[in-house]
Design an enzyme around this catalytic site. Structure first.
Site, PDB file in Angstrom:
ATOM      1  N   ASP A  94      44.003  32.312  23.409  1.00  0.00           N
ATOM      2  CA  ASP A  94      43.976  33.441  22.752  1.00  0.00           C
ATOM      3  C   ASP A  94      43.199  33.198  21.365  1.00  0.00           C
ATOM      4  O   ASP A  94      43.430  34.307  20.734  1.00  0.00           O
ATOM      5  CB  ASP A  94      45.465  34.149  22.717  1.00  0.00           C
ATOM      6  CG  ASP A  94      45.797  34.796  23.937  1.00  0.00           C
ATOM      7  OD1 ASP A  94      44.981  35.342  24.611  1.00  0.00           O
ATOM      8  OD2 ASP A  94      46.728  34.697  24.263  1.00  0.00           O
ATOM      9  N   ASP A 151      44.242  37.997  30.879  1.00  0.00           N
ATOM     10  CA  ASP A 151      43.953  38.136  29.411  1.00  0.00           C
ATOM     11  C   ASP A 151      42.693  37.491  28.927  1.00  0.00           C
ATOM     12  O   ASP A 151      42.140  37.920  28.031  1.00  0.00           O
ATOM     13  CB  ASP A 151      45.047  37.834  28.841  1.00  0.00           C
ATOM     14  CG  ASP A 151      46.224  37.991  29.439  1.00  0.00           C
ATOM     15  OD1 ASP A 151      46.841  37.665  30.614  1.00  0.00           O
ATOM     16  OD2 ASP A 151      47.509  38.284  28.580  1.00  0.00           O
TER      17      ASP A 151
HETATM   18  N1  GLY Z   1      48.092  38.062  26.244  1.00  0.00           N
HETATM   19  C1  GLY Z   1      49.557  38.456  26.499  1.00  0.00           C
HETATM   20  C2  GLY Z   1      49.872  39.885  26.361  1.00  0.00           C
HETATM   21  O1  GLY Z   1      49.207  40.804  26.842  1.00  0.00           O
HETATM   22  O2  GLY Z   1      51.025  40.085  26.219  1.00  0.00           O
END
Ligand code: GLY
Length: 369
Positions: A94, A151
């Site tokens: 992320d 994601d």
């Molecule tokens: N990337 C983790 C979420 O969307 O909670």
């Protein structure tokens, strides 16, 4: 649109002018708002994946207003985030969310060269997570070496950006390999997406699907659908590969068919009918992805769907009072983890809400590319 977005954006600017000062006084990266106070992330300190949304929001407001106080608040947050490069251990795939919206935005809007270097550093960290068996590793626990998640489609833009910026195609190659794996393994026949797929880290062969932040194994967590929708649209914008555009359209059609009558978004499109569990982050993110998809595909109906989502949020789920530091209510981090926030204000909901408005008004600086 039923709502006048200029009036709404004036209220957004006024509210965040007040609450940005609160965040600066507390010295934190706001994660959510409770009882009129900002609250930092409950997990992993400033390395938690959501840290970029606050500076991203400040950069959106800076682009909307030119007000230097938003730029200064964005830079305060950026310093906290770049300090995390040294601790390293909690950072994961992320870094796209975290650094595109902080130093990436800074470089884009101001040309600051240290911000450019920091964004390239983040891109290199993301590259380092690539398993040549065919995917970018999501998380760090030793038992999760084979995990990839939907994601990550949003994080690929960092790699495409790094290839354009440096002239080195390696970053984009990795992004395309990961996108191809996601296309093959995550998108289901009906246009919905899985959240987590585990691969064998030695061979790259699919092991199995895991339940993620949605209702149950095999269901359709709405935020995951939004990540897929927006992520594949961005992959198309970055590559011109029509397979990604087709995937984005299929996911979008599935999403749009599940928007509630009132314009809000259930946390999982397969949740029990009598369950009231909304996730407005998913709706706000989809309102951004659908606008980009309308522009890329020239299908105006996707823009109408984005307007329906935005009208729903404005009509039913905005808190303009000081009872909340942020605006969007009914944000839900995860179907089964109320600790991370259920039906509350969460900063990344506000980020996508403001990006969706900025896109409609033509001030969005496009921080994802
Ligand atoms: N990337 C983790 C979420 O969307 O909670």
């Amino acid at each position: 649109m039923r709502n006048d977005l200029k009036t709404v954006s004036d209220k957004v600017i006024e509210k965040f002018s007040r609450s940005a000062k609160l965040a600066a006084d507390m010295g934190i990266l706001p994660y959510k708002s409770e009882h009129g106070q900002w609250v930092a992330s409950p997990y992993d300190g400033n390395s938690w994946w959501t840290g970029g949304f606050w500076p991203g929001l400040m950069w959106q407001l800076f682009a909307m207003t030119g007000d230097a106080s938003f730029r200064e608040e964005a830079r305060r947050a950026e310093e906290l985030l770049t300090a995390e490069f040294r601790s390293f251990q909690f950072l994961n795939h992320d870094v796209g969310f975290m650094y595109l919206l902080s130093c990436g935005a800074d470089y884009k809007l101001t040309g600051d060269l240290q911000a450019r270097t920091d964004t390239l550093h983040a891109a290199s960290l993301l590259m380092g997570r690539f398993n040549p068996a065919g995917y970018i590793r999501a998380w760090n626990h030793p038992s999760q070496a084979g995990y990839a998640i939907i994601d990550c489609m949003m994080n690929l833009s960092l790699l495409f950006w790094a290839s354009r910026e440096t002239g080195d195609p390696r970053f984009a190659h990795v992004a395309r390999i990961h996108a191809d794996t996601t296309l093959r393994e995550f998108i289901r026949e009906n246009g919905s997406c899985s959240h987590i797929i585990e691969f064998d880290p030695e061979t790259g062969k699919r092991v199995k699907e895991h339940p993620g932040q949605g209702y149950a194994l095999g269901t359709s967590w709405s935020r995951g659908q939004a990540w897929g929708l927006y992520g594949f649209t961005l992959a198309y914008a970055n590559t011109g590969d029509r397979r990604y555009l087709e995937a984005a359209c299929r996911i979008a059609d599935y999403f749009v068919a599940h928007i509630r009558e009132d314009g809000l978004t259930d946390c999982d499109f397969c949740q029990p009918k009598d369950e009231v569990r909304i996730d407005n982050i998913a709706g706000a993110c989809a309102a951004c992805g659908l606008q980009e998809l309308a522009a890329q595909s020239r299908h105006e109906e996707y823009r109408s769907a984005a307007e329906r989502l935005l009208d729903g949020l404005i009509d039913h789920c905005c808190d303009w009072t000081d009872a909340s530091c942020g605006i969007l209510t009914h944000c839900t981090a995860s179907y089964h983890d109320d600790g991370a926030g259920r039906h509350t204000n969460i900063t990344y909901g506000d980020y996508f809400f403001v990006e969706a408005i900025a896109r409609m008004l033509g001030t969005d600086p496009m921080l994802w590319q």
